[in-house]
Design a protein around this motif. Structure first.
Motif, PDB file in Angstrom:
ATOM      1  N   GLY A  76       0.577  -1.273   0.063  1.00 28.54           N
ATOM      2  CA  GLY A  76      -0.060  -0.171  -0.081  1.00 28.54           C
ATOM      3  C   GLY A  76       0.543   1.248   0.074  1.00 28.54           C
ATOM      4  N   LEU A  77       1.966   1.315   0.715  1.00 29.39           N
ATOM      5  CA  LEU A  77       2.876   2.408   0.777  1.00 29.39           C
ATOM      6  C   LEU A  77       3.550   2.723  -0.639  1.00 29.39           C
ATOM      7  CD1 LEU A  77       4.537   2.148   4.357  1.00 29.39           C
ATOM      8  CD2 LEU A  77       2.724   3.848   3.495  1.00 29.39           C
ATOM      9  N   LEU A  78       3.962   1.661  -1.070  1.00 27.32           N
ATOM     10  CA  LEU A  78       4.516   1.716  -2.593  1.00 27.32           C
ATOM     11  C   LEU A  78       3.471   2.078  -3.555  1.00 27.32           C
ATOM     12  CD1 LEU A  78       6.698  -1.478  -2.733  1.00 27.32           C
ATOM     13  CD2 LEU A  78       7.509   0.689  -2.398  1.00 27.32           C
ATOM     14  N   SER A  79       2.253   1.698  -3.439  1.00 26.88           N
ATOM     15  CA  SER A  79       1.153   2.132  -4.465  1.00 26.88           C
ATOM     16  C   SER A  79       0.891   3.630  -4.168  1.00 26.88           C
ATOM     17  CB  SER A  79      -0.191   1.354  -4.131  1.00 26.88           C
ATOM     18  OG  SER A  79       0.141   0.052  -4.616  1.00 26.88           O
ATOM     19  N   LEU A  80       1.044   4.105  -2.983  1.00 22.90           N
ATOM     20  CA  LEU A  80       0.887   5.547  -2.484  1.00 22.90           C
ATOM     21  C   LEU A  80       1.652   6.247  -3.430  1.00 22.90           C
ATOM     22  CD1 LEU A  80      -0.629   7.369  -0.782  1.00 22.90           C
ATOM     23  CD2 LEU A  80       1.271   7.317   0.890  1.00 22.90           C
ATOM     24  N   GLY A  81       2.808   6.144  -3.932  1.00 24.06           N
ATOM     25  CA  GLY A  81       3.820   6.563  -4.896  1.00 24.06           C
ATOM     26  C   GLY A  81       3.082   7.026  -6.161  1.00 24.06           C
ATOM     27  N   ALA A  82       2.308   5.967  -6.466  1.00 25.31           N
ATOM     28  CA  ALA A  82       1.708   6.192  -7.741  1.00 25.31           C
ATOM     29  C   ALA A  82       0.813   7.088  -7.811  1.00 25.31           C
ATOM     30  CB  ALA A  82       0.902   4.665  -8.382  1.00 25.31           C
TER      31      ALA A  82
END
Length: 81
Positions: free
Chosen positions: A54-60
């Motif tokens: 989820g944190l990595l997807s936040l970058g998108a």
């Protein structure tokens, strides 16, 4: 979208579906898979991996939109015969 972003998005979707099941049916899939429920190490590890996804997807969310422009160089109109 590169491979890491796709994996992160997949994990985020899995987490969202799990939260949906918790909210609607009070059924936690991850806790059900393990004997000790949410307290087990494996369940906590899965929750942590999904959170990282989820944190990595936040970058998108903050990526600029990339539009592909077609550049027409050296294109001549067709001549009618």
């Amino acid at each position: 979208m590169n491979g890491l972003q796709r994996i992160a998005l997949f994990l985020t979707i899995i987490g969202a579906l799990n939260w949906g099941l918790i909210g609607i049916f009070q059924f936690d899939v991850v806790a059900t898979l393990f004997r000790d429920g949410q307290a087990s190490f494996a369940a906590r590890a899965i929750y942590t991996i999904i959170a990282i996804g989820g944190l990595l997807s936040l970058g998108a969310l903050f990526m600029p939109n990339r539009t592909h422009r077609v550049v027409k160089d050296n294109v001549r109109p067709l001549k009618s015969v």
